[in-house]
Design a protein around this motif. Structure first.
Motif, mmCIF file in Angstrom:
data_model
loop_
_atom_site.group_PDB
_atom_site.id
_atom_site.type_symbol
_atom_site.label_atom_id
_atom_site.label_comp_id
_atom_site.label_asym_id
_atom_site.label_seq_id
_atom_site.Cartn_x
_atom_site.Cartn_y
_atom_site.Cartn_z
ATOM 1 N N TYR A 237 68.855 67.019 50.492
ATOM 2 C CA TYR A 237 69.004 65.771 49.742
ATOM 3 C C TYR A 237 69.465 64.647 50.656
ATOM 4 C CZ TYR A 237 70.814 62.809 45.938
ATOM 5 O OH TYR A 237 71.076 61.782 45.067
ATOM 6 N N PHE B 44 67.915 74.231 40.837
ATOM 7 C CA PHE B 44 66.644 74.809 41.257
ATOM 8 C C PHE B 44 66.850 75.768 42.429
ATOM 9 C CE2 PHE B 44 62.858 74.684 43.975
ATOM 10 C CZ PHE B 44 61.905 75.145 43.084
ATOM 11 N N LEU C 69 71.353 67.190 40.617
ATOM 12 C CA LEU C 69 71.749 68.367 39.825
ATOM 13 C C LEU C 69 70.559 69.290 39.602
ATOM 14 C CD1 LEU C 69 73.913 69.899 38.331
ATOM 15 C CD2 LEU C 69 73.512 68.496 36.328
ATOM 16 N N VAL C 70 69.371 68.689 39.386
ATOM 17 C CA VAL C 70 68.167 69.507 39.212
ATOM 18 C C VAL C 70 67.879 70.280 40.499
ATOM 19 C CG1 VAL C 70 65.685 69.427 38.785
ATOM 20 C CG2 VAL C 70 67.207 67.975 37.462
ATOM 21 N N THR D 279 60.358 60.164 49.212
ATOM 22 C CA THR D 279 60.104 59.703 47.839
ATOM 23 C C THR D 279 60.413 60.797 46.824
ATOM 24 O OG1 THR D 279 58.339 58.358 48.733
ATOM 25 C CG2 THR D 279 58.391 58.613 46.354
ATOM 26 N N VAL D 280 59.937 62.020 47.093
ATOM 27 C CA VAL D 280 60.146 63.102 46.128
ATOM 28 C C VAL D 280 61.643 63.385 45.963
ATOM 29 C CG1 VAL D 280 59.846 65.578 45.737
ATOM 30 C CG2 VAL D 280 57.902 64.177 46.431
ATOM 31 N N ARG E 66 64.291 61.540 46.748
ATOM 32 C CA ARG E 66 65.125 60.448 46.251
ATOM 33 C C ARG E 66 64.909 60.175 44.770
ATOM 34 N NH1 ARG E 66 66.922 55.900 49.878
ATOM 35 N NH2 ARG E 66 65.900 54.619 48.331
ATOM 36 N N ASN E 67 63.777 60.599 44.243
ATOM 37 C CA ASN E 67 63.518 60.337 42.828
ATOM 38 C C ASN E 67 63.812 61.546 41.941
ATOM 39 O OD1 ASN E 67 62.746 57.608 42.796
ATOM 40 N ND2 ASN E 67 60.828 58.166 43.759
ATOM 41 N N THR E 68 64.418 62.582 42.512
ATOM 42 C CA THR E 68 64.770 63.760 41.717
ATOM 43 C C THR E 68 66.293 63.834 41.621
ATOM 44 O OG1 THR E 68 62.850 64.828 42.691
ATOM 45 C CG2 THR E 68 64.352 66.225 41.464
ATOM 46 N N PRO E 69 66.831 64.084 40.411
ATOM 47 C CA PRO E 69 68.293 64.156 40.291
ATOM 48 C C PRO E 69 68.839 65.313 41.115
ATOM 49 C CG PRO E 69 67.240 64.035 38.138
ATOM 50 C CD PRO E 69 66.156 64.271 39.121
ATOM 51 N N TYR F 263 68.030 60.508 52.232
ATOM 52 C CA TYR F 263 68.751 59.228 52.220
ATOM 53 C C TYR F 263 69.032 58.757 53.640
ATOM 54 C CZ TYR F 263 69.241 59.293 47.220
ATOM 55 O OH TYR F 263 68.961 59.261 45.882
#
Lengths: 222, 220
Positions: free
Chosen positions: B100, B75, B70-71, B62-63, B65-68, B104
């Motif tokens: 990432y 980071f 690029l960020v 969840t964390v 998949r809901n963060t872009p 998925y």
């Protein structure tokens, strides 16, 4: 880490205005891209399903091209190419256009999938009772297709919020760029990246939850 | 508008674009290989009987998949050094894309694991196989065959995400295209050729996955 949490809060307070503006631009660019992309996408989906053969080929080429290209390339290309072509668009407009194009290809595929999932017999039956195509579309196809489209469409909306970060690369002052500017001034990379990430997460998590809710609401009881 | 198409400049730099594409593919292969390992572990965790494992894996998915992305890329590259984790550009990007893609792919594998009929697992238990044996030689191969279509589209979308490496100045395809664009001002040609290279690669990847699917399909 040689800075404290209170220091972060202090810097956060100083930077509150640009950060909130950045958040506004993030939301605005994503929302605009979703609206324009959805309208275009419905057209794309209809053309792919019911269009004449030449139109279908052209639209299929468009969706395959857009879906095979990374969004960042679309954003950069839109920004640089439009300027050369004499269309004077600022980075925000060029970026939103790229996102909308990206969105339209995805929505187009979703709409096509949903329309094709409806048994052909229904269209024939509608013809048999004398409905015109627009009547068939409005009262037979659309209500069934929407049920399928809505949950996936909400996922696309969250994709657009994430993709809007790419506009920071061409200098649109969205939440990410605003955060980066704060970081380059304060050297507090860790807390501000975490903060930006947390805001994005919150928006997308909200959208995801909303998607679940929509899915439940639109699910046919079996 | 007086812009005449002239591809000569782009052809002169074409090998740079190809080198960039090579690096893009390398980034994709490296990170997806690690991502598949992460995804398999998380996928099994998501369907495990242990509530803690399910929750932890679910939170990860969840964390991330809901963060872009690029960020995440920025980071890991710019902020993790503050915590003493210093990675070179390429390693940093591969690590990010692996983390990432793990989220998925975990969802892909979870769906695949749920698609394996229960009876097969029970039959394997009945002939005395251990849980590890069952998972490794019955469930995993069947699951992999079932997930090939969604695995293919996830891999393609992850390959496209390698373009974000340009944001931390890794000389992959998008970075090279941008450089050629700035140097030559052949804007339309550069981006057209770069996009077509991406489209062509995605098409080849999709064809490879379809072929693999056909080869591994259960003959009827």
């Amino acid at each position: 880490m040689d800075f404290s949490f209170t220091q972060f809060l202090h810097e956060l307070w100083i930077a509150r205005v640009p950060l909130v503006q950045g958040l506004g631009i993030t939301v605005a660019s994503a929302a605009l891209a979703i609206v324009v992309g959805t309208v275009l996408g419905i057209g794309v989906g209809l053309a792919l399903t019911y269009g004449a053969a030449p139109l279908r080929v052209v639209v299929r080429g468009y969706t395959d091209f857009v879906r095979g290209t990374p969004v960042l390339v679309l954003v950069l290309a839109s920004y640089y190419v439009l300027g050369t072509a004499g269309v004077q668009l600022g980075p925000f407009q060029a970026g939103v256009l790229a996102l909308a194009v990206f969105c339209s290809a995805h929505v187009g595929e979703i709409v096509r999938g949903a329309l094709q999932a409806i048994p052909r017999g229904q269209v024939e039956a509608a013809k048999a009772i004398g409905l015109t195509f627009s009547q068939t579309f409005a009262s037979v196809l659309l209500p069934q297709a929407l049920r399928q489209i809505l949950p996936t469409w909400v996922t696309t909306a969250s994709e657009m919020v994430k993709a809007s970060t790419l506009l920071s690369v061409i200098g649109v002052g969205d939440l990410l760029l605003a955060s980066q500017e704060v970081i380059s001034r304060t050297f507090m990379g860790l807390p501000f990246y975490l903060f930006a990430g947390f805001l994005y997460f919150t928006i997308n998590f909200g959208i995801e939850r909303f998607g679940r809710f929509v899915e439940k609401k639109t699910h046919l009881p079996s | 508008m007086d812009y005449a198409l002239n591809f000569a400049v782009v052809w002169r730099s074409f090998d740079r674009l190809l080198e960039g594409l090579g690096l893009s593919l390398l980034l994709a292969v490296g990170s997806i290989a690690i991502g598949i390992a992460i995804g398999l572990v998380l996928g099994f965790a998501l369907v495990s009987r242990s509530g803690i494992a399910r929750r932890l894996a679910g939170a990860y998915v969840t964390v991330i998949r809901n963060t872009p992305i690029l960020v995440l890329v920025l980071f890991v590259y710019f902020a993790l050094p503050d915590l003493g984790v210093q990675l070179e550009g390429i390693e940093s990007f591969v690590a990010t894309l692996a983390v990432y893609s793990g989220a998925y792919l975990a969802e892909v594998f979870r769906a695949g694991l749920l698609s394996v009929p229960k009876g097969l697992r029970e039959a394997a238990q009945a002939i005395g196989m251990s849980r590890l044996q069952i998972n490794a030689s019955i469930v995993a191969p069947l699951m992999l065959r079932n997930v090939l279509p969604s695995l293919g589209s996830t891999v393609i979308s992850l390959f496209k995400d390698t373009s974000l490496a340009a944001a931390i100045a890794i000389p992959e395809l998008t970075f090279e295209a941008r450089k050629i664009n700035v140097e030559s001002f052949r804007v339309v040609e550069t981006w057209l050729v770069a996009s077509l290279l991406y489209v062509a690669t995605c098409t080849v990847l999709a064809a490879l996955f379809r072929r693999l699917e056909r080869r591994l399909a259960i003959p009827r």
